[in-house]
Design a protein around this motif. Structure first.
Motif, mmCIF file in Angstrom:
data_model
loop_
_atom_site.group_PDB
_atom_site.id
_atom_site.type_symbol
_atom_site.label_atom_id
_atom_site.label_comp_id
_atom_site.label_asym_id
_atom_site.label_seq_id
_atom_site.Cartn_x
_atom_site.Cartn_y
_atom_site.Cartn_z
ATOM 1 N N GLY A 200 0.787 -1.228 0.000
ATOM 2 C CA GLY A 200 0.000 0.000 0.000
ATOM 3 C C GLY A 200 0.815 1.273 0.000
ATOM 4 O O GLY A 200 0.333 2.335 0.404
ATOM 5 N N VAL A 201 2.061 1.184 -0.487
ATOM 6 C CA VAL A 201 2.969 2.333 -0.497
ATOM 7 C C VAL A 201 3.228 2.753 -1.945
ATOM 8 O O VAL A 201 3.491 1.903 -2.813
ATOM 9 C CB VAL A 201 4.311 1.980 0.176
ATOM 10 N N GLN A 202 3.163 4.050 -2.219
ATOM 11 C CA GLN A 202 3.552 4.547 -3.541
ATOM 12 C C GLN A 202 5.064 4.359 -3.699
ATOM 13 O O GLN A 202 5.837 4.895 -2.893
ATOM 14 C CB GLN A 202 3.179 6.021 -3.700
ATOM 15 N N PRO A 203 5.507 3.630 -4.721
ATOM 16 C CA PRO A 203 6.926 3.276 -4.786
ATOM 17 C C PRO A 203 7.876 4.458 -4.995
ATOM 18 O O PRO A 203 8.812 4.648 -4.222
ATOM 19 C CB PRO A 203 6.988 2.297 -5.967
ATOM 20 N N ILE A 204 7.630 5.242 -6.055
ATOM 21 C CA ILE A 204 8.603 6.278 -6.433
ATOM 22 C C ILE A 204 7.900 7.613 -6.618
ATOM 23 O O ILE A 204 6.910 7.714 -7.343
ATOM 24 C CB ILE A 204 9.327 5.885 -7.737
ATOM 25 N N ALA A 205 8.432 8.638 -5.965
ATOM 26 C CA ALA A 205 7.932 10.002 -6.138
ATOM 27 C C ALA A 205 8.622 10.632 -7.342
ATOM 28 O O ALA A 205 9.837 10.517 -7.502
ATOM 29 C CB ALA A 205 8.204 10.829 -4.890
ATOM 30 N N LEU A 206 7.833 11.298 -8.184
ATOM 31 C CA LEU A 206 8.390 11.924 -9.387
ATOM 32 C C LEU A 206 7.705 13.262 -9.629
ATOM 33 O O LEU A 206 6.493 13.330 -9.795
ATOM 34 C CB LEU A 206 8.191 11.023 -10.606
ATOM 35 N N GLY A 207 8.498 14.329 -9.653
ATOM 36 C CA GLY A 207 7.967 15.670 -9.910
ATOM 37 C C GLY A 207 8.051 16.018 -11.382
ATOM 38 O O GLY A 207 8.794 16.932 -11.778
ATOM 39 N N ALA A 208 7.275 15.325 -12.200
ATOM 40 C CA ALA A 208 7.388 15.490 -13.649
ATOM 41 C C ALA A 208 6.879 16.833 -14.149
ATOM 42 O O ALA A 208 7.190 17.223 -15.276
ATOM 43 C CB ALA A 208 6.636 14.362 -14.363
ATOM 44 N N LYS A 209 6.107 17.550 -13.328
ATOM 45 C CA LYS A 209 5.645 18.868 -13.769
ATOM 46 C C LYS A 209 6.825 19.784 -14.072
ATOM 47 O O LYS A 209 6.748 20.645 -14.949
ATOM 48 C CB LYS A 209 4.739 19.495 -12.707
ATOM 49 N N ASP A 210 7.925 19.593 -13.347
ATOM 50 C CA ASP A 210 9.112 20.426 -13.553
ATOM 51 C C ASP A 210 10.043 19.866 -14.626
ATOM 52 O O ASP A 210 11.123 20.417 -14.856
ATOM 53 C CB ASP A 210 9.873 20.583 -12.232
ATOM 54 N N ALA A 211 9.659 18.786 -15.260
ATOM 55 C CA ALA A 211 10.357 18.175 -16.406
ATOM 56 C C ALA A 211 11.703 17.543 -16.039
ATOM 57 O O ALA A 211 11.916 16.345 -16.276
ATOM 58 C CB ALA A 211 10.518 19.175 -17.545
ATOM 59 N N TRP A 212 12.631 18.317 -15.501
ATOM 60 C CA TRP A 212 13.968 17.761 -15.274
ATOM 61 C C TRP A 212 13.995 16.545 -14.353
ATOM 62 O O TRP A 212 14.810 15.638 -14.576
ATOM 63 C CB TRP A 212 14.948 18.843 -14.793
ATOM 64 N N PRO A 213 13.132 16.458 -13.309
ATOM 65 C CA PRO A 213 13.190 15.231 -12.494
ATOM 66 C C PRO A 213 12.806 13.985 -13.298
ATOM 67 O O PRO A 213 13.371 12.907 -13.094
ATOM 68 C CB PRO A 213 12.176 15.494 -11.372
ATOM 69 N N GLY B 81 -0.658 10.996 -10.052
ATOM 70 C CA GLY B 81 -0.590 12.395 -10.473
ATOM 71 C C GLY B 81 0.813 12.917 -10.672
ATOM 72 O O GLY B 81 1.044 14.130 -10.578
ATOM 73 N N PHE B 82 1.758 12.026 -10.988
ATOM 74 C CA PHE B 82 3.158 12.460 -11.092
ATOM 75 C C PHE B 82 3.380 13.500 -12.188
ATOM 76 O O PHE B 82 4.303 14.321 -12.090
ATOM 77 C CB PHE B 82 4.084 11.258 -11.309
ATOM 78 N N LEU B 83 2.547 13.502 -13.218
ATOM 79 C CA LEU B 83 2.727 14.484 -14.292
ATOM 80 C C LEU B 83 2.424 15.905 -13.844
ATOM 81 O O LEU B 83 2.891 16.873 -14.454
ATOM 82 C CB LEU B 83 1.853 14.117 -15.487
ATOM 83 N N THR B 84 1.655 16.061 -12.772
ATOM 84 C CA THR B 84 1.328 17.400 -12.260
ATOM 85 C C THR B 84 1.974 17.646 -10.902
ATOM 86 O O THR B 84 1.648 18.622 -10.228
ATOM 87 C CB THR B 84 -0.196 17.566 -12.145
ATOM 88 N N THR B 85 2.889 16.782 -10.495
ATOM 89 C CA THR B 85 3.596 16.931 -9.225
ATOM 90 C C THR B 85 4.866 17.756 -9.434
ATOM 91 O O THR B 85 5.620 17.506 -10.375
ATOM 92 C CB THR B 85 3.969 15.551 -8.645
ATOM 93 N N MET C 24 6.852 11.531 -23.545
ATOM 94 C CA MET C 24 6.802 10.073 -23.582
ATOM 95 C C MET C 24 6.006 9.531 -22.404
ATOM 96 O O MET C 24 5.142 8.655 -22.561
ATOM 97 C CB MET C 24 8.213 9.483 -23.558
ATOM 98 N N LEU C 25 6.269 10.048 -21.209
ATOM 99 C CA LEU C 25 5.563 9.573 -20.023
ATOM 100 C C LEU C 25 4.072 9.888 -20.094
ATOM 101 O O LEU C 25 3.249 9.153 -19.538
ATOM 102 C CB LEU C 25 6.163 10.202 -18.768
ATOM 103 N N ALA C 26 3.731 10.966 -20.795
ATOM 104 C CA ALA C 26 2.331 11.354 -20.927
ATOM 105 C C ALA C 26 1.620 10.592 -22.040
ATOM 106 O O ALA C 26 0.415 10.781 -22.256
ATOM 107 C CB ALA C 26 2.234 12.857 -21.183
ATOM 108 N N GLY C 27 2.350 9.751 -22.756
ATOM 109 C CA GLY C 27 1.755 8.970 -23.830
ATOM 110 C C GLY C 27 1.725 9.666 -25.162
ATOM 111 O O GLY C 27 1.083 9.197 -26.112
ATOM 112 N N ASN C 28 2.451 10.792 -25.253
ATOM 113 C CA ASN C 28 2.460 11.562 -26.495
ATOM 114 C C ASN C 28 3.764 11.411 -27.279
ATOM 115 O O ASN C 28 4.030 12.170 -28.208
ATOM 116 C CB ASN C 28 2.236 13.043 -26.182
ATOM 117 N N GLY C 29 4.561 10.441 -26.901
ATOM 118 C CA GLY C 29 5.822 10.206 -27.588
ATOM 119 C C GLY C 29 6.358 8.847 -27.193
ATOM 120 O O GLY C 29 5.723 8.109 -26.435
#
Length: 430
Positions: free
Chosen positions: A188-201, A252-256, A409-414
């Motif tokens: 029940g734990v989210q494995p990996i935090a990703l701040g994709a909103k800022d792109a570089w992470p 929601g990693f794409l908006t984090t 790519m992560l958003a499914g557009n590439g």
């Protein structure tokens, strides 16, 4: 192209030249200006907490040691820094002191004639204490910046959440990382935090897949020639795409965002809402500022990016950066004195403690007491080679294109191929 080739030739060894071991040092450099009144404008990226307080105290100490000198500080959110600085440089209203991360980004500003040549302005004791870290700020053999910290990357994790999921050893391969992801999900734990909103992470994951897929020579040659035809660049994207397919990232990693508040990727790890985050060695300090009590995360651990099957890169290779500052070409001469001042042992030790990170000066590395950072040092010393962040190496325009293509790519557009084609198109414009 000359600048690119010079940078690429040193990219994979610039951090390897650092002797990342704690040792005794010399007295703090008191600095000292030329005796006249001067005002310096100073932009940094520490907007809260101990980091902001550190720069305020260091600037005040320099003013006290140099009567007539005033430093006006503006703190800017890290994700906004590059854009604001570029706008200021373009408009002719740049600060006297600004962040510099070396590589192609710094070379672009040097090419525009807006950076002070510091080659003959670095104090001898600072030059000795910093050693190879200065190479990160060299363009065509001249020094254009002064480092504050060395920042190799890797995966930061919560030991408590790993234990909760029954994970007894840190992953050494991608297969083991995927197994850890599955166990964390089952717990029940989210494995990996990703701040994709800022792109570089999000792009950092591609950088590390490329570090494992591509040989050291390929990375250097691709950066020098701005040519990404080698199949390893697409293979890195495919490996990333496959890993993303197991859905390892937070909801929601794409908006984090990466570092802004408890809901950021760093905040998720700080508050045990996610178990891992791929970041540089600045992360312990960022996380400490986002825990409920504002203290370092007691169960924070670190491990190197795992090996990938069939990769041509050395499994011990690391990637990271060297943070530092540069002076605008029109800044008062006392600007260089301030850079030498903050590189004194006392202020570098204070930097390491305030930011919970690895100082650039070997004289100050005895201040590194965080167990996770000590693990970083151990892996760093064992690394076959260390490359700088790809977006730093490639320059702002190509680097931004790369980062954006990864998010697409992560958003499914590439896909993996579109990452390479986007980078190739951006490089063709350079």
């Amino acid at each position: 192209m000359k600048v690119r080739k010079t940078l690429a030739a040193t990219a994979a060894v610039l951090m390897g030249a650092l002797a990342l071991t704690a040792c005794g040092g010399s007295d703090d450099n008191a600095g000292g200006g030329d005796g006249g009144d001067a005002e310096l404008t100073f932009w940094h990226n520490s907007t809260t907490g101990d980091g902001k307080a550190y720069w305020e105290a260091t600037a005040a100490a320099f003013e006290e040691a140099n009567p007539g000198v005033t430093i006006k500080i503006q703190s800017i959110q890290n994700e906004d820094m590059d854009g604001k600085l570029q706008t200021a440089l373009n408009s002719g209203d740049a600060p006297d002191i600004f962040m510099a991360r070396g590589g192609g980004k710094l070379a672009d500003i040097v090419d525009s004639g807006q950076v002070m040549d510091l080659t003959d302005k670095v104090d001898d004791d600072v030059r000795e204490a910093v050693g190879g870290a200065l190479d990160a700020f060299k363009v065509d053999g001249k020094i254009y910046g002064m480092p504050t910290a060395v920042l190799p990357g890797g995966i930061w994790y919560s030991k408590d959440l790993f234990a909760q999921a029954g994970i007894t050893e840190t992953p050494k391969t991608m297969a083991e990382l995927e197994d850890a992801v599955a166990k964390l999900k089952a717990a029940g734990v989210q494995p990996i935090a990703l701040g994709a909103k800022d792109a570089w992470p999000a792009a950092h994951w591609y950088y590390f897949f490329a570090l494992r897929a591509c040989s050291q020579d390929t990375i250097n040659e691709s950066a020098a020639e701005m040519n990404f035809d080698d199949p390893c660049w697409a293979e890195a994207g495919k490996a990333y795409e496959e890993f993303a397919g197991v859905e390892p990232f937070n909801n929601g990693f794409l908006t984090t965002t990466a570092q802004q508040g408890a809901g950021s990727s760093a905040g998720l790890l700080a508050n045990h809402q996610a178990a891992m985050e791929l970041m540089g060695a600045w992360n312990p300090g960022v996380i400490a500022g986002l825990t409920p009590d504002g203290e370092p995360l007691a169960d924070l651990g670190w491990f190197p990016f795992p090996a990938i099957e069939g990769g041509e890169g050395d499994a011990t290779a690391m990637m990271g950066g060297v943070d530092g500052y540069a002076c605008h070409v029109d800044a008062p001469d006392v600007c260089a004195d301030f850079l030498n001042f903050y590189m004194g042992q006392e202020h570098q030790e204070g930097y390491a403690e305030a930011f919970v990170t690895l100082p650039a000066s070997k004289d100050a590395q005895g201040a590194v007491t965080d167990p996770a950072l000590q693990d970083v040092l151990a892996s760093y010393n064992d690394a076959a080679y260390v490359s700088v962040w790809l977006d730093t190496l490639l320059g702002q325009n190509v680097g931004n294109a790369l980062n954006g293509a990864v998010v697409e790519m992560l958003a499914g557009n590439g896909d993996a191929d579109s990452i390479v084609s986007t980078v190739q198109a951006a490089a063709a414009k350079e």
